[in-house]
Design a protein around this motif. Structure first.
Motif, mmCIF file in Angstrom:
data_model
loop_
_atom_site.group_PDB
_atom_site.id
_atom_site.type_symbol
_atom_site.label_atom_id
_atom_site.label_comp_id
_atom_site.label_asym_id
_atom_site.label_seq_id
_atom_site.Cartn_x
_atom_site.Cartn_y
_atom_site.Cartn_z
ATOM 1 N N ASP A 192 0.796 -1.045 -0.155
ATOM 2 C CA ASP A 192 -0.099 0.160 -0.024
ATOM 3 C C ASP A 192 0.813 1.317 -0.119
ATOM 4 O OD1 ASP A 192 -2.522 1.265 -0.275
ATOM 5 O OD2 ASP A 192 -3.019 0.958 2.128
ATOM 6 N N HIS A 272 -4.597 2.350 -7.360
ATOM 7 C CA HIS A 272 -5.611 1.953 -6.771
ATOM 8 C C HIS A 272 -6.897 1.831 -7.489
ATOM 9 C CE1 HIS A 272 -3.456 2.852 -3.101
ATOM 10 N NE2 HIS A 272 -4.510 2.432 -2.423
ATOM 11 N N HIS A 292 -5.741 -5.735 0.320
ATOM 12 C CA HIS A 292 -5.790 -4.554 -0.470
ATOM 13 C C HIS A 292 -4.425 -4.176 -0.661
ATOM 14 C CE1 HIS A 292 -6.528 -0.232 -1.446
ATOM 15 N NE2 HIS A 292 -5.584 0.186 -0.688
HETATM 16 ZN ZN LIG Z 1 -4.580 1.858 -0.315
#
Ligand SMILES: [Zn+2]
Length: 391
Positions: A192, A272, A292
């Motif tokens: 991330d 994203h 994610h």
């Molecule tokens: Zn993120």
């Protein structure tokens, strides 16, 4: 021990003569032993009936300890164990949210304590917001940059939407707890963070080509958090105390940067949008969700590969903008370099390792910019330019 993580951000703002109007969670502690500070804080704030929201894993690493600490201080803590879905995953969907809300009402909770990763935080922040009570954050894995976000991505009738909710009152990130997190969740948090390479580029692109709002301070905070992670990939991968401290600090600082800016530009670009596209496809076809940050890290490598291959003089609109974009792109490592960093931390580095088919990648590269049509990414300009040349 109680060093507050916002000090570095306030210093950066002061150095630029910028006043931060945003209210931050207070305190934000990211230290070994931080968990033991949560119960005294909750008592001191005058709460009587905290509801701890955890799952069967996180109750063992943080939930039980919170229950004991709170009871020892004379409070009346209760526990909700959020149930997994049919595939065995805890999801921030209507069932989980209502499960927490029913417990809030039944025990007349006056505060929620989210003891878990990003998903348990999203369930908690939306349930707390709906019930009109605050929540306190106790992260159990350094897996996402959304702990202090005000928005909650939730799944309603199989569709993911992001809704308004609340940020935490305070954050107690205990390094001893975070170091026990599964390695794949640590790798996801790192993924991330690496996504900031392409999100920061896309932010510059949107600023130069479409006049999107920009903040030097917010970009600088995000860049520094990203550099901390990239330069310490080995320590993060070996989950040393210092490595995990750097990662959780970076994730929280990136979240604070978004909070200051009020929008997700600094931390979310085409990588994203690709990740969201894959997630929706997996949901539609009933496949088990991927983490994610694991998706974002791999998507970042793919977007980097594409961006480095493009001649974007046309999309830039002017020679001056093209020059600035070329400089900005020099700061984005190559696809191979990003994959090398992901490997150092033990996460998936390619779509094959992640479990995304080449066909889905190709379709997402052509369509993912439609996920957020208000955002002017290079991916969008490239696809719209292609469409214009065809017609
Ligand atoms: Zn993120």
């Amino acid at each position: 021990m109680t060093a507050d993580l916002t000090a570095r951000i306030r210093e950066a703002a002061e150095a630029r003569g910028v006043r931060i109007e945003t209210a931050f969670p207070e305190p934000i502690v990211a230290e070994a032993g931080a968990l033991s500070l949560a119960a005294p804080y909750i008592k001191e704030k005058g709460f009587r009936k905290p509801l701890i929201v955890a799952d069967t894993n996180t109750v063992k690493v943080a939930g039980d300890r919170l229950l004991q600490d709170l009871a020892a201080l004379g409070l009346e803590p209760e526990l909700t164990l959020v149930k997994p879905d049919k595939l065995g995953d805890v999801i921030a969907d209507e069932a989980s949210i209502v499960q927490v809300l029913l417990d809030v009402q039944r025990v007349k909770a006056d505060v929620i304590v989210a003891a878990g990763s990003g998903t348990l935080h999203d369930i908690s922040r939306y349930a707390a917001y709906t019930a009109g009570i605050p929540f306190v954050s106790v992260p159990t894995a350094p897996s996402v940059d959304g702990f202090n976000s005000k928005g909650a991505p939730i799944v309603i009738r199989g569709e993911k939407i992001t809704v308004q909710a609340i940020g935490p009152l305070a954050i107690f990130a205990d390094l001893d707890v975070l170091r026990q997190a599964p390695p794949r969740m640590v790798a996801a948090g790192f993924g991330d963070m690496l996504g900031k390479y392409t999100s920061l580029f896309d932010w510059t692109f949107g600023r130069l080509t479409a006049g999107e709002p920009y903040s030097e301070l917010v970009a600088a905070i995000t860049e520094r958090a990203l550099a901390d992670c990239a330069e310490n990939a080995e320590a993060i991968g070996s989950r040393t105390e210092e490595g995990i401290r750097l990662l959780i600090r970076a994730l929280i600082e990136s979240g604070l940067a978004m909070l200051i800016f009020g929008q997700s530009h600094p931390a979310s670009g085409a990588e994203h949008h690709l990740s969201h596209y894959w997630e929706m496809e997996f949901m539609r076809t009933g496949r088990r969700a991927l983490l994610h940050g694991a998706k974002v890290g791999v998507a970042c490598a793919e977007i980097s590969g594409l961006y480095h291959s493009l001649a974007f003089e046309e999309a830039a609109g002017s020679a001056e903008a093209a020059e600035k974009l070329r400089l900005a792109l020099e700061r984005v490592p190559s696809a191979d370099a990003i994959r090398g960093l992901l490997r150092k931390v033990g996460g998936p580095a390619t779509i094959e390792e992640l479990g995304v088919e080449p066909e889905l990648l190709e379709r997402s590269l052509a369509e993912a910019h439609r996920v957020r049509l208000n955002r002017h990414t290079l991916l969008r300009a490239y696809n719209e330019g292609k469409a214009a040349r065809r017609s």
